[in-house]
Design an enzyme around this catalytic site. Structure first.
Site, short mmCIF file in Angstrom:
data_model
loop_
_atom_site.label_atom_id
_atom_site.label_comp_id
_atom_site.label_asym_id
_atom_site.label_seq_id
_atom_site.Cartn_x
_atom_site.Cartn_y
_atom_site.Cartn_z
N GLU A 179 6.07 -3.56 0.97
CA GLU A 179 6.66 -3.27 -0.50
C GLU A 179 7.86 -3.41 -0.94
O GLU A 179 8.93 -2.76 -1.11
CB GLU A 179 6.58 -1.43 -0.55
N GLU A 363 -1.86 0.94 3.47
CA GLU A 363 -1.36 2.26 3.35
C GLU A 363 -2.28 2.94 2.24
O GLU A 363 -2.49 2.60 1.36
CB GLU A 363 -0.02 2.42 2.98
#
Ligand code: FCB
Length: 458
Positions: A179, A363
């Site tokens: 991320e 995720e």
């Protein structure tokens, strides 16, 4: 709540779901700083999260990762736990400050920890997905400017080089960064995360260096560990508007441009989206000749993390304001539960990026205020959340998107960054006073499904 109550107590995908396919990988994910603890042991250096979480007011209740789930000492038990849940894959991250000293020399004790962990996972037949950078930058690099300093990209490539030489053959899939949007935006734009700087211009420059570091690392990973998969993990978010004007609709587009295209365009189109500079004028990063080609090196897979949808309206100028929708289902984080967003974004990317690599959902999951009662944790809301998001993934696959696996965030409750230990994302409950792990109902249901899938004749 109450969408479909049958979904909350069972995990029984329909017969034609991709979930029944034995080659669709199912696993759980964690990250080093969130679970390891032992922040001062065996030569580990301070990271930006040690520094940040020590500042009063930065993390809820003043929590830090100093002990976390004590995974550094309990890792064998945790490997047994993952294996006992019949998981097929485990996504973990390496703590950069554990494995290298400030001069760039290897720290043998830190490296041995990860080598033994990976060997043990492999011995149990688990596939290993290893993230090199899940936000724990060594503090000594932040002291020199962190990701705003171009040199950090080259230091990151050196770290990737060391790790891939040391651990080659033990890793099924490397991801360079987790991320980068959060590292850049929350680290340098909003200041909600370490190192806590708040200036969008810094965030854009940090993003450029993060992506450059990714591209440089891809080169060394390919050289050192050719047999593994290599890619990056991006968080994506859905934007929407309940406003009725063209400016509101543009605001929702701009929201998605900064949330998704800011990261995916450089990786897959070799350019930054123009909308970014419409939204934040004057924030163009310094880009050197050749950088964009390095950043856009082909990847074997793209990791996608998805959590929620955000409603926005025009701010009356060139930007957007977030306006939370009333009456929608929300998690303990306050995030809207919106599974269709995952499906629609995946299908959208397939249309938008001709070179979209195969995807792993690296995720997805939810936080709930779970407690152990009579030895059990009934997390019906989590099972419902997972069911609906897995159904969305299945729909995306049926629409032609090449999704190859899904990781639940998270294996166990852990240090949820600025929210500390209060927010519980695990399918396994952690009692932080005793470090006792208790699989929640969702973990048991997924475990039983995986056993059934494994034993099925087809
Ligand atoms: C993601 C992070 C992960 C975890 C989840 C809830 O943004 O990658 O570490 O905190 O959110």
């Amino acid at each position: 709540m109450g969408q479909d109550s049958a979904l909350t107590t069972a995990f029984a995908p329909p017969a034609d779901s991709v979930l029944w396919r034995k080659d669709f990988l199912l696993g759980v994910a964690t990250a080093a700083y969130q679970i390891e603890g032992a922040t001062g042991e065996d030569g580990r250096l301070p990271s930006i999260w040690d520094t940040f979480s020590a500042i009063p007011g930065k993390v809820l209740h003043g929590d830090t990762g100093a002990v976390a789930c004590d995974h550094y000492h309990r890792w064998q038990q945790d490997v047994d736990l993952i294996h006992g849940l019949n998981m097929e894959a485990y996504r973990l991250s390496i703590a950069w400050p554990r494995v290298m000293d400030a001069a760039g020399n290897p720290n043998p004790k830190g490296i041995a920890f990860y080598r033994e962990l990976l060997q043990s996972l492999r011995a149990k037949g688990l596939k290993t997905f290893v993230t090199l950078y899940h936000w724990d930058l060594p503090q000594h690099l932040e002291d020199k400017g962190g990701w705003v300093n171009r040199d950090t990209a080259y230091r990151f490539a050196e770290y990737a080089d060391l790790m891939s030489r040391e651990l080659a053959g033990l890793v099924d899939a490397w991801s360079t960064l987790n991320e980068p949007w959060c590292s850049a935006m929350h680290g340098y734009g909003t200041g909600h995360h370490a190192p806590g700087k708040a200036d969008n211009k810094l965030a854009l420059q940090a993003m450029h260096h993060l992506l450059l570091g990714h591209g440089l690392a891809m080169q060394v990973l390919r050289r050192n560990d050719p047999a593994s998969l290599k890619g990056i993990v991006a968080n994506i978010g859905r934007g929407t508007t309940d406003g009725g004007t063209a400016a509101d609709r543009r605001a929702a587009e701009l929201f998605e441009i900064q949330q998704n295209n800011w990261v995916l365009d450089p990786l897959l189109k070799q350019s930054y989206p123009q909308g970014l500079f419409e939204l934040w004028p004057g924030t163009e990063p310094v880009v050197e000749e050749g950088d964009m080609a390095v950043i856009a090196a082909p990847m074997d897979y793209l990791g996608i993390n998805y959590y929620f949808r955000t409603n926005v309206r025009s701010d009356g100028a060139h930007g957007y304001t977030e306006i939370p929708l009333d009456g929608v289902e929300r998690t303990q984080m306050g995030w809207e539960v919106f599974p269709d967003g995952l499906r629609d974004l995946l299908i959208g990317f397939r249309g938008e990026y001709a070179n979209l690599p195969p995807i792993y959902i690296t995720e997805n999951g939810t936080a709930s205020d779970d407690a152990v009662q009579d030895g059990a944790v009934n997390d019906a809301q989590r099972m419902s959340f997972l069911n609906r998001h897995l159904a969305a993934v299945d729909q995306a696959v049926k629409a032609g998107v090449d999704v190859r696996g899904y990781f639940i965030w998270s294996l166990m409750d852990n240090f949820e960054w600025a929210f500390g230990y209060e927010r519980r994302f695990g399918i396994v409950h952690v009692d932080y006073a005793t470090q006792k792990r208790t699989p929640k109902r969702s973990a048991e249901l997924v475990r039983d499904f995986l056993a059934k899938r494994r034993n099925r004749q087809d």
